[in-house]
Design a protein around this motif. Structure first.
Motif, PDB file in Angstrom:
ATOM      1  N   PRO A 148       0.796  -1.223   0.000  1.00 12.13           N
ATOM      2  CA  PRO A 148       0.000   0.000   0.000  1.00 12.13           C
ATOM      3  C   PRO A 148       0.831   1.277   0.000  1.00 12.13           C
ATOM      4  O   PRO A 148       0.351   2.316  -0.411  1.00 12.13           O
ATOM      5  CB  PRO A 148      -0.828  -0.135   1.281  1.00 12.13           C
ATOM      6  N   TYR A 149       2.084   1.191   0.461  1.00  8.83           N
ATOM      7  CA  TYR A 149       2.906   2.397   0.516  1.00  8.83           C
ATOM      8  C   TYR A 149       3.869   2.488  -0.671  1.00  8.83           C
ATOM      9  O   TYR A 149       4.711   3.356  -0.712  1.00  8.83           O
ATOM     10  CB  TYR A 149       3.684   2.428   1.829  1.00  8.83           C
ATOM     11  N   GLN A 150       3.756   1.560  -1.609  1.00 10.49           N
ATOM     12  CA  GLN A 150       4.640   1.548  -2.753  1.00 10.49           C
ATOM     13  C   GLN A 150       3.973   2.088  -4.017  1.00 10.49           C
ATOM     14  O   GLN A 150       4.616   2.255  -5.023  1.00 10.49           O
ATOM     15  CB  GLN A 150       5.128   0.113  -3.028  1.00 10.49           C
ATOM     16  N   VAL A 151       2.678   2.317  -3.976  1.00  9.07           N
ATOM     17  CA  VAL A 151       1.934   2.771  -5.154  1.00  9.07           C
ATOM     18  C   VAL A 151       1.251   4.100  -4.852  1.00  9.07           C
ATOM     19  O   VAL A 151       0.616   4.260  -3.817  1.00  9.07           O
ATOM     20  CB  VAL A 151       0.880   1.721  -5.572  1.00  9.07           C
ATOM     21  N   GLU A 152       1.387   5.032  -5.791  1.00  9.70           N
ATOM     22  CA  GLU A 152       0.782   6.358  -5.624  1.00  9.70           C
ATOM     23  C   GLU A 152      -0.015   6.696  -6.879  1.00  9.70           C
ATOM     24  O   GLU A 152       0.496   6.577  -7.995  1.00  9.70           O
ATOM     25  CB  GLU A 152       1.897   7.389  -5.408  1.00  9.70           C
ATOM     26  N   THR A 153      -1.264   7.074  -6.705  1.00  8.75           N
ATOM     27  CA  THR A 153      -2.117   7.444  -7.838  1.00  8.75           C
ATOM     28  C   THR A 153      -2.187   8.958  -7.965  1.00  8.75           C
ATOM     29  O   THR A 153      -2.448   9.654  -6.979  1.00  8.75           O
ATOM     30  CB  THR A 153      -3.531   6.867  -7.671  1.00  8.75           C
ATOM     31  N   LEU A 154      -1.954   9.452  -9.170  1.00  9.08           N
ATOM     32  CA  LEU A 154      -1.975  10.893  -9.437  1.00  9.08           C
ATOM     33  C   LEU A 154      -3.135  11.198 -10.370  1.00  9.08           C
ATOM     34  O   LEU A 154      -3.215  10.643 -11.477  1.00  9.08           O
ATOM     35  CB  LEU A 154      -0.653  11.323 -10.086  1.00  9.08           C
ATOM     36  N   GLN A 155      -4.029  12.053  -9.952  1.00 12.20           N
ATOM     37  CA  GLN A 155      -5.205  12.400 -10.736  1.00 12.20           C
ATOM     38  C   GLN A 155      -5.019  13.745 -11.429  1.00 12.20           C
ATOM     39  O   GLN A 155      -4.834  14.757 -10.775  1.00 12.20           O
ATOM     40  CB  GLN A 155      -6.443  12.458  -9.822  1.00 12.20           C
ATOM     41  N   SER A 180       3.414  18.247 -11.054  1.00 13.33           N
ATOM     42  CA  SER A 180       4.004  18.558  -9.743  1.00 13.33           C
ATOM     43  C   SER A 180       4.890  17.424  -9.259  1.00 13.33           C
ATOM     44  O   SER A 180       5.982  17.651  -8.719  1.00 13.33           O
ATOM     45  CB  SER A 180       2.890  18.814  -8.725  1.00 13.33           C
ATOM     46  N   ARG A 181       4.427  16.188  -9.471  1.00 15.70           N
ATOM     47  CA  ARG A 181       5.220  15.039  -9.018  1.00 15.70           C
ATOM     48  C   ARG A 181       6.478  14.883  -9.851  1.00 15.70           C
ATOM     49  O   ARG A 181       7.537  14.533  -9.331  1.00 15.70           O
ATOM     50  CB  ARG A 181       4.368  13.768  -9.105  1.00 15.70           C
ATOM     51  N   LEU A 182       6.373  15.149 -11.147  1.00 13.50           N
ATOM     52  CA  LEU A 182       7.551  15.071 -12.011  1.00 13.50           C
ATOM     53  C   LEU A 182       8.601  16.105 -11.598  1.00 13.50           C
ATOM     54  O   LEU A 182       9.810  15.821 -11.596  1.00 13.50           O
ATOM     55  CB  LEU A 182       7.156  15.292 -13.479  1.00 13.50           C
ATOM     56  N   ARG A 209      -5.680  11.887 -17.846  1.00 10.49           N
ATOM     57  CA  ARG A 209      -6.531  11.401 -16.758  1.00 10.49           C
ATOM     58  C   ARG A 209      -5.762  11.203 -15.464  1.00 10.49           C
ATOM     59  O   ARG A 209      -6.294  11.350 -14.369  1.00 10.49           O
ATOM     60  CB  ARG A 209      -7.179  10.072 -17.159  1.00 10.49           C
ATOM     61  N   GLY A 210      -4.496  10.859 -15.585  1.00 14.08           N
ATOM     62  CA  GLY A 210      -3.704  10.630 -14.384  1.00 14.08           C
ATOM     63  C   GLY A 210      -2.631   9.601 -14.621  1.00 14.08           C
ATOM     64  O   GLY A 210      -2.440   9.106 -15.743  1.00 14.08           O
ATOM     65  N   ALA A 211      -1.912   9.285 -13.567  1.00 12.03           N
ATOM     66  CA  ALA A 211      -0.801   8.347 -13.672  1.00 12.03           C
ATOM     67  C   ALA A 211      -0.663   7.555 -12.389  1.00 12.03           C
ATOM     68  O   ALA A 211      -1.232   7.905 -11.348  1.00 12.03           O
ATOM     69  CB  ALA A 211       0.500   9.103 -13.973  1.00 12.03           C
TER      70      ALA A 211
END
Length: 332
Positions: free
Chosen positions: A113-120, A127-129, A228-230
């Protein structure tokens, strides 16, 4: 000569002989062609299976060869059936792969659960890049399908690439071959190369991704709509697999400063080969255009040119003749 249509050389020789000499026995055929009687018998049976030899009406018990025009039509129809089965198998494989990927993603979310992050949305992605680009230490690896990059995308990438290169980070990017025809992306690629980055191109790319230090990878939620997101994955087996995929693509890609090689014996470019492979596996013009980063109009023009060069009268015949030429050396 007709091996690509399932017609082995011995059977072809027997068929050609029987077109001129219909009164030959199996032993006569074997003697004239310098083959064993067993091979002659097998070739005759193969011709019967292909319906190229049929029972004679005038002489019951004997076989007659069908007219060459009908033989060509029968062989092409048989090859068409083979291609259709391959297309169906390919579609089923795609579905199975999609299901496997979805199951893996679900398990990854449950197990890590702490290894995956959803970006909408595009703003969250940008921002994450920016954050990842500031903190990367060794290398940034990118696969960029979609052909020509938008002015907005190039403008957003320039300060990030410049910052990474100034700190000695290796920046390796793979675009589609079609960007060589887009002035803005072409100029950006040469700017990136001049700054110390490396840029290569390939005819087709499997997906969009950006990887940082082989520990974190960003892939789109929806490959057909990256806005849509990444999904951002950290330190998982999936990241390792994506690194291996990048290495494979990179090793086969052509540096942006070099001309794309055209095989000396094939008279076809890698991009044209990929187009034939895509259409052979059932892709529409629209899907092929998206994967190659081209317009639908360009895809149709390329296909018309290939059809003309092969002297074909239809797309199906183009595929068959391309196979005969050995142009379909792909995972079709």
């Amino acid at each position: 000569m007709l091996e690509h249509l399932g017609f082995d050389p011995t059977a072809e020789s027997v068929y050609r002989l029987l077109l001129t000499r219909r009164d030959l026995s199996t032993e006569d055929i074997a003697g004239l062609l310098g083959i064993s009687a067993e091979d002659a018998c097998s070739a005759i049976q193969h011709l019967v299976d292909l319906t190229l030899l049929r029972a004679s009406v005038a002489n019951p018990g004997e076989l007659r060869p069908v007219h060459p025009d009908l033989a060509a039509e029968l062989l092409l129809e048989r090859q068409r059936a083979v291609l259709l089965r391959q297309q169906q198998a390919f579609a089923e494989s795609q579905l199975a792969s999609a299901r496997l990927a979805a199951e893996y993603a679900r398990l990854s979310l449950d197990a890590e659960p702490y290894q995956v992050e959803t970006l909408q949305g595009i703003d969250a992605i940008q921002s994450r890049l920016e954050h990842l680009a500031r903190n990367v230490e060794r290398e940034c690896l990118s696969l960029m399908p979609g052909g020509a990059q938008s002015a907005r995308s190039l403008a957003a990438s320039r300060p990030l690439d410049e910052s990474m290169l100034s700190r000695g980070v290796a920046v390796l990017t793979v675009y589609l071959d079609s960007v060589r025809n887009d002035p803005a992306t072409w100029e950006y690629s040469h700017w990136l190369s001049a700054m110390g980055g490396e840029v290569r191109t390939v005819p087709v790319l499997p997906l969009r991704m950006v990887m940082f230090d082989r520990d974190t990878v960003m892939v789109p939620l929806d490959p057909d709509n990256t806005r849509r997101g990444a999904v951002l994955l950290h330190g998982s087996g999936f990241v390792t697999a994506m690194g291996a995929l990048f290495d494979q693509v990179w090793s086969a890609a052509t540096p942006i400063a070099e001309l794309i090689p055209r095989p000396r014996d094939a008279r076809i470019t890698a991009q044209e080969r990929e187009l034939l492979c895509l259409l052979t596996t059932g892709a529409t013009d629209e899907v092929a255009a998206r994967k190659l980063g081209l317009s639908v109009r360009t895809v149709r023009r390329m296909m018309a040119d290939l059809t003309d060069r092969l002297g074909a009268r239809s797309r199906f015949e183009t595929g068959v003749r391309a196979a005969q030429q050995g142009w379909l050396n792909c995972d079709c």
